[in-house]
Design a protein around this motif. Structure first.
Motif, PDB file in Angstrom:
ATOM      1  N   GLY A   1      38.718 186.723  76.386  1.00 21.59           N
ATOM      2  CA  GLY A   1      39.299 185.611  76.950  1.00 21.59           C
ATOM      3  C   GLY A   1      39.711 185.956  78.280  1.00 21.59           C
ATOM      4  O   GLY A   1      39.912 185.126  79.052  1.00 21.59           O
ATOM      5  N   ALA A   2      39.150 187.224  78.680  1.00 21.86           N
ATOM      6  CA  ALA A   2      39.214 187.680  80.239  1.00 21.86           C
ATOM      7  C   ALA A   2      38.232 187.034  80.985  1.00 21.86           C
ATOM      8  O   ALA A   2      37.121 186.662  80.450  1.00 21.86           O
ATOM      9  N   ALA A   3      38.603 186.683  82.194  1.00 20.06           N
ATOM     10  CA  ALA A   3      37.522 186.127  82.991  1.00 20.06           C
ATOM     11  C   ALA A   3      36.400 186.861  83.219  1.00 20.06           C
ATOM     12  O   ALA A   3      36.383 187.945  83.695  1.00 20.06           O
ATOM     13  N   ARG A   4      35.039 186.136  83.231  1.00 19.25           N
ATOM     14  CA  ARG A   4      33.784 186.840  83.137  1.00 19.25           C
ATOM     15  C   ARG A   4      33.255 186.296  84.366  1.00 19.25           C
ATOM     16  O   ARG A   4      32.168 187.294  84.899  1.00 19.25           O
ATOM     17  N   GLY A   5      33.192 185.252  85.113  1.00 18.97           N
ATOM     18  CA  GLY A   5      32.644 184.866  86.233  1.00 18.97           C
ATOM     19  C   GLY A   5      32.120 183.660  86.233  1.00 18.97           C
ATOM     20  O   GLY A   5      32.124 182.720  85.639  1.00 18.97           O
ATOM     21  N   LEU A   6      31.075 183.402  87.279  1.00 20.56           N
ATOM     22  CA  LEU A   6      30.587 182.124  87.602  1.00 20.56           C
ATOM     23  C   LEU A   6      29.401 181.698  86.626  1.00 20.56           C
ATOM     24  O   LEU A   6      29.083 180.726  86.163  1.00 20.56           O
ATOM     25  N   GLY A   7      28.750 182.824  85.790  1.00 21.86           N
ATOM     26  CA  GLY A   7      27.461 182.879  85.181  1.00 21.86           C
ATOM     27  C   GLY A   7      26.259 182.840  85.904  1.00 21.86           C
ATOM     28  O   GLY A   7      26.257 182.803  87.078  1.00 21.86           O
ATOM     29  N   LEU A   8      25.171 182.879  85.325  1.00 24.09           N
ATOM     30  CA  LEU A   8      23.897 183.291  85.847  1.00 24.09           C
ATOM     31  C   LEU A   8      23.494 182.197  86.867  1.00 24.09           C
ATOM     32  O   LEU A   8      23.380 182.669  87.977  1.00 24.09           O
ATOM     33  N   ASP A   9      23.263 180.907  86.671  1.00 22.97           N
ATOM     34  CA  ASP A   9      22.671 179.980  87.742  1.00 22.97           C
ATOM     35  C   ASP A   9      23.636 179.863  88.716  1.00 22.97           C
ATOM     36  O   ASP A   9      23.204 180.001  89.823  1.00 22.97           O
ATOM     37  N   ALA A  10      25.041 179.638  88.471  1.00 23.23           N
ATOM     38  CA  ALA A  10      26.200 179.426  89.511  1.00 23.23           C
ATOM     39  C   ALA A  10      26.208 180.683  90.413  1.00 23.23           C
ATOM     40  O   ALA A  10      26.285 180.450  91.601  1.00 23.23           O
ATOM     41  N   GLY A  11      26.079 181.806  89.923  1.00 27.99           N
ATOM     42  CA  GLY A  11      26.213 182.890  90.555  1.00 27.99           C
ATOM     43  C   GLY A  11      25.072 183.300  91.416  1.00 27.99           C
ATOM     44  O   GLY A  11      25.428 183.820  92.521  1.00 27.99           O
ATOM     45  N   LEU A  12      24.050 183.118  90.847  1.00 29.94           N
ATOM     46  CA  LEU A  12      22.769 183.479  91.862  1.00 29.94           C
ATOM     47  C   LEU A  12      22.866 182.523  92.811  1.00 29.94           C
ATOM     48  O   LEU A  12      22.416 182.589  94.066  1.00 29.94           O
ATOM     49  N   ALA A  13      23.266 181.283  92.739  1.00 26.32           N
ATOM     50  CA  ALA A  13      23.398 180.259  94.041  1.00 26.32           C
ATOM     51  C   ALA A  13      24.217 180.692  94.775  1.00 26.32           C
ATOM     52  O   ALA A  13      24.361 180.414  95.931  1.00 26.32           O
ATOM     53  N   ALA A  14      25.622 181.270  94.200  1.00 28.60           N
ATOM     54  CA  ALA A  14      26.488 181.621  95.185  1.00 28.60           C
ATOM     55  C   ALA A  14      25.833 182.748  96.236  1.00 28.60           C
ATOM     56  O   ALA A  14      26.222 182.897  97.437  1.00 28.60           O
ATOM     57  N   LEU A  15      25.289 183.782  95.380  1.00 27.29           N
ATOM     58  CA  LEU A  15      24.948 184.727  96.199  1.00 27.29           C
ATOM     59  C   LEU A  15      23.589 184.214  97.337  1.00 27.29           C
ATOM     60  O   LEU A  15      23.676 184.746  98.295  1.00 27.29           O
ATOM     61  N   ALA A  16      22.931 183.176  96.946  1.00 28.07           N
ATOM     62  CA  ALA A  16      21.935 182.777  97.939  1.00 28.07           C
ATOM     63  C   ALA A  16      22.670 182.060  99.144  1.00 28.07           C
ATOM     64  O   ALA A  16      22.028 182.592 100.179  1.00 28.07           O
ATOM     65  N   ARG A  17      23.670 181.819  98.902  1.00 23.62           N
ATOM     66  CA  ARG A  17      24.428 181.021  99.903  1.00 23.62           C
ATOM     67  C   ARG A  17      25.125 182.370 100.991  1.00 23.62           C
ATOM     68  O   ARG A  17      25.114 182.038 102.032  1.00 23.62           O
ATOM     69  N   VAL A  18      25.338 183.251 100.436  1.00 18.36           N
ATOM     70  CA  VAL A  18      25.971 184.418 101.120  1.00 18.36           C
ATOM     71  C   VAL A  18      24.909 184.965 101.850  1.00 18.36           C
ATOM     72  O   VAL A  18      25.127 185.086 103.153  1.00 18.36           O
ATOM     73  N   ARG A  19      23.801 185.208 101.257  1.00 20.65           N
ATOM     74  CA  ARG A  19      22.474 185.764 101.961  1.00 20.65           C
ATOM     75  C   ARG A  19      22.177 184.830 103.001  1.00 20.65           C
ATOM     76  O   ARG A  19      21.985 185.318 103.974  1.00 20.65           O
ATOM     77  N   GLU A  20      22.207 183.656 103.031  1.00 19.55           N
ATOM     78  CA  GLU A  20      21.757 182.435 104.250  1.00 19.55           C
ATOM     79  C   GLU A  20      22.839 182.556 104.993  1.00 19.55           C
ATOM     80  O   GLU A  20      22.546 182.712 106.219  1.00 19.55           O
ATOM     81  N   ALA A  21      23.965 182.660 104.743  1.00 19.93           N
ATOM     82  CA  ALA A  21      24.927 182.396 105.943  1.00 19.93           C
ATOM     83  C   ALA A  21      25.243 183.880 106.508  1.00 19.93           C
ATOM     84  O   ALA A  21      25.682 183.780 107.838  1.00 19.93           O
ATOM     85  N   THR A  22      25.173 184.907 106.084  1.00 14.02           N
ATOM     86  CA  THR A  22      25.401 186.412 106.828  1.00 14.02           C
ATOM     87  C   THR A  22      24.323 187.181 107.073  1.00 14.02           C
ATOM     88  O   THR A  22      24.222 187.871 107.861  1.00 14.02           O
TER      89      THR A  22
END
Length: 258
Positions: free
Chosen positions: A60-81
């Motif tokens: 039940g501990a928080a595990r994160g966004l999951g594969l698809d949402a997590g990779l999309a979030a990383l893509a936005r970090v890469r594009e922004a910075t």
């Protein structure tokens, strides 16, 4: 910056970011702070964030966004910075998808001997960081690196790195042997990174059996590792570690990272 130049022996580099990815506001706040530090880190900065924390202590501990949402979030970090990005992969089947977005694939410490995973990560052609298991001696990591290199299209040492976080000791702490950096570099023939935040983790000693940590000792161990010859640093950071979904007790407050 290409993946081939991410791990360089001649210039100290930094892998940093939150333990697990959160919303864009948090991810970008951390990444933009890292980007502002680029001028003082000669070997460059890599943003890290995990889309899944698959080895949490409690159900039940928080595990994160999951594969698809997590990779999309990383893509936005890469594009922004413009920062290269790194994430953990836990299964061989995740490697190809992660490689579409990430500059570095990271093998978690508990999985550092998983042949299929190591070979799949190497086969993507991306840089690979293998974290040393807490039960392994430095020379034992030579086999892990050899598995990555067996399938990778790259042969240069800068394409693979190994990360030290210490070994288990009897009372729930990790102990860092500063001889490890020289021994593991010789055994693996690649750059060696020091994980200064997981090195102060106290497995099972946090609230409700979660991991605890002593973040006050992160600077001491990190400076010592640099003196002992670490090629790069791995430091997890968060604006409010005490309220982070995972690894809060051993993460550095973001305002202290610089």
């Amino acid at each position: 910056m290409t993946s081939r130049a991410l791990f360089r022996r001649e210039q100290l580099f930094l892998i940093a970011g939150p333990c697990q990815l959160e919303d864009d506001a948090l991810n970008l706040r951390v990444a933009e702070s890292l980007a502002r530090l680029a001028d003082v880190v000669p070997g460059g900065i890599i943003f890290k964030g995990s889309f899944d924390k698959a080895n949490r202590s409690n159900p039940g501990a928080a595990r994160g966004l999951g594969l698809d949402a997590g990779l999309a979030a990383l893509a936005r970090v890469r594009e922004a910075t413009g920062l290269p990005v790194l994430t953990d992969v836990h299964e061989a089947a995740q490697c190809a998808a992660a490689a579409q977005v990430c500059d570095v694939l990271q093998i978690p410490a508990f999985l550092c001997r998983q042949t299929d995973l190591l070979e799949a990560a190497g086969a993507t052609g991306k840089a690979v960081n293998v974290k040393k298991g807490q039960w392994m001696h430095p020379e034992g990591m030579g086999g892990a690196v050899a598995k990555v290199r067996a399938t990778s299209p790259h042969t240069e040492a800068a394409h693979v790195a190994v990360t030290e976080r210490g070994t288990f000791f009897g009372y729930g702490d990790l102990v860092v042997d500063m001889r490890t950096f020289a021994r593991m570099r010789e055994a693996c023939a690649c750059p060696v990174i020091f994980d200064g935040t997981h090195a102060v983790q106290q497995p099972g000693r946090g609230v409700g059996g979660s991991s605890g940590g002593l973040r006050a000792f992160v600077p001491t161990l990190t400076y010592a590792a640099c003196a002992a010859g670490a090629d790069g640093l791995f430091l997890e950071t968060h604006p409010d570690p005490d309220h982070a979904p995972s690894d809060g007790p051993n993460m550095l407050p973001l305002h202290e990272l610089g």
